[in-house]
Design a protein around this motif. Sequence first.
Motif, PDB file in Angstrom:
ATOM      1  N   PHE A  22       0.838  -1.208   0.000  1.00  0.00           N
ATOM      2  CA  PHE A  22       0.000   0.000   0.000  1.00  0.00           C
ATOM      3  C   PHE A  22       0.872   1.256   0.000  1.00  0.00           C
ATOM      4  CE2 PHE A  22      -2.934   2.923   2.463  1.00  0.00           C
ATOM      5  CZ  PHE A  22      -3.717   3.219   1.362  1.00  0.00           C
ATOM      6  N   LYS A  23       1.951   1.217   0.777  1.00  0.00           N
ATOM      7  CA  LYS A  23       2.846   2.383   0.851  1.00  0.00           C
ATOM      8  C   LYS A  23       3.441   2.694  -0.523  1.00  0.00           C
ATOM      9  CE  LYS A  23       5.979   3.426   4.401  1.00  0.00           C
ATOM     10  NZ  LYS A  23       5.373   4.625   4.787  1.00  0.00           N
ATOM     11  N   PHE A  26       2.170   1.863  -3.407  1.00  0.00           N
ATOM     12  CA  PHE A  26       1.066   2.351  -4.242  1.00  0.00           C
ATOM     13  C   PHE A  26       0.844   3.854  -4.013  1.00  0.00           C
ATOM     14  CE2 PHE A  26      -3.530   3.320  -4.343  1.00  0.00           C
ATOM     15  CZ  PHE A  26      -3.761   3.152  -5.697  1.00  0.00           C
ATOM     16  N   VAL A  27       0.852   4.264  -2.748  1.00  0.00           N
ATOM     17  CA  VAL A  27       0.667   5.689  -2.427  1.00  0.00           C
ATOM     18  C   VAL A  27       1.826   6.509  -2.997  1.00  0.00           C
ATOM     19  CG1 VAL A  27       0.485   7.378  -0.554  1.00  0.00           C
ATOM     20  CG2 VAL A  27      -0.672   5.176  -0.357  1.00  0.00           C
ATOM     21  N   ASN A  28       3.031   5.968  -2.912  1.00  0.00           N
ATOM     22  CA  ASN A  28       4.191   6.669  -3.473  1.00  0.00           C
ATOM     23  C   ASN A  28       4.026   6.884  -4.980  1.00  0.00           C
ATOM     24  OD1 ASN A  28       5.472   6.823  -1.017  1.00  0.00           O
ATOM     25  ND2 ASN A  28       6.718   4.984  -1.333  1.00  0.00           N
ATOM     26  N   ILE A  86       1.174   6.994  -6.683  1.00  0.00           N
ATOM     27  CA  ILE A  86       0.103   7.987  -6.900  1.00  0.00           C
ATOM     28  C   ILE A  86       0.644   9.399  -6.639  1.00  0.00           C
ATOM     29  CG2 ILE A  86      -2.152   8.783  -6.059  1.00  0.00           C
ATOM     30  CD1 ILE A  86      -2.352   6.237  -7.650  1.00  0.00           C
ATOM     31  N   GLU A  87       1.487   9.503  -5.627  1.00  0.00           N
ATOM     32  CA  GLU A  87       2.056  10.817  -5.303  1.00  0.00           C
ATOM     33  C   GLU A  87       2.910  11.351  -6.454  1.00  0.00           C
ATOM     34  OE1 GLU A  87       3.601  12.342  -1.177  1.00  0.00           O
ATOM     35  OE2 GLU A  87       5.194  11.241  -2.165  1.00  0.00           O
TER      36      GLU A  87
END
Lengths: 190, 116
Positions: B3-4, B6-8, B10-11
Amino acid sequence: MTASTAGPVTRASVPVKLLAIVLAGAAVSIALGVYGHVHDPTGEKPYTLFFSDTINLKVWFATAALFLAAVQVLLALRLYDKIHVPRTAPPWLGDAHRLTGIVTFGLTLPVAYQCLWALGFQSTDGRVLLHSLLGSFFFGAFTVKVLAVRTHGLPNWLLPVVGGIVFTTLVLIWTTSSVWFWREFGFPSF
Amino acid sequence: MTFKRFVNVIEIVTLVVALGFVVALFANEPGGGAGSTAKSGPGYDVYLANCARCHGQDGQGGVGPKLAGVVTVDFPDAREEIAVVRDGRASMPSFKNDLSATQIQDVVAYTRTQLK
């Protein structure tokens, strides 16, 4: 010996870091305001995506951004242990907080672009002037928030305060645009 | 993918999109393009300064309604259009405190004769 020299350097650097972050945010806000002022507004509708009109896209995107921002505030409250739902904070809570912030920011981009590109910085009446000022301020405040997250050694109160300012600004922007639109023209279709 | 991570991703994507919007603000700056028209005159200046932001530089509409080729149909009598510019109507603001009577006449004449 080492500790006595390192201590003062760290203490002195906090105001410098704070100043640098605030100046960066101010530079963003001022740059956007100046651009909106000197740019000749085109009045164009550069995109509609799957909406029937650009203004509908803006109203819905701004509303979605506000909803996600509210979710982000709730997640932040759980991170800071100010609320206790869920009772045990899941390990992914911090990343979920980041993700909602990123998506919120992403939703504001096409709205802000159309505002700057097609309308510019306007002062035709109080609402429009306030919206222009808040729109410029928002991205500066957001810059401060992001830089504050990435900078170590800042006071603990800074992030909640800046986060609160960013959220409050978004609420006011939404009120002076989407709420105004609903009152003037009715609830927009897609 | 965690998840981390994935967030990176998207960022980074969002940052690139943001930079794209900033570039677009400057890359598409109007005024010097090949498609720009060589109009001038007092009505044109007043129009650009006060009306183009909502009705579009060429009167094709935007936030405000289209004017090109329409105003003479909607307002067969120029005095009706002058009254709207002066007093405002619905979401259109009044310009009586911003423009002189001559400027309003100039800009109305411009919209009726130059915007096609």
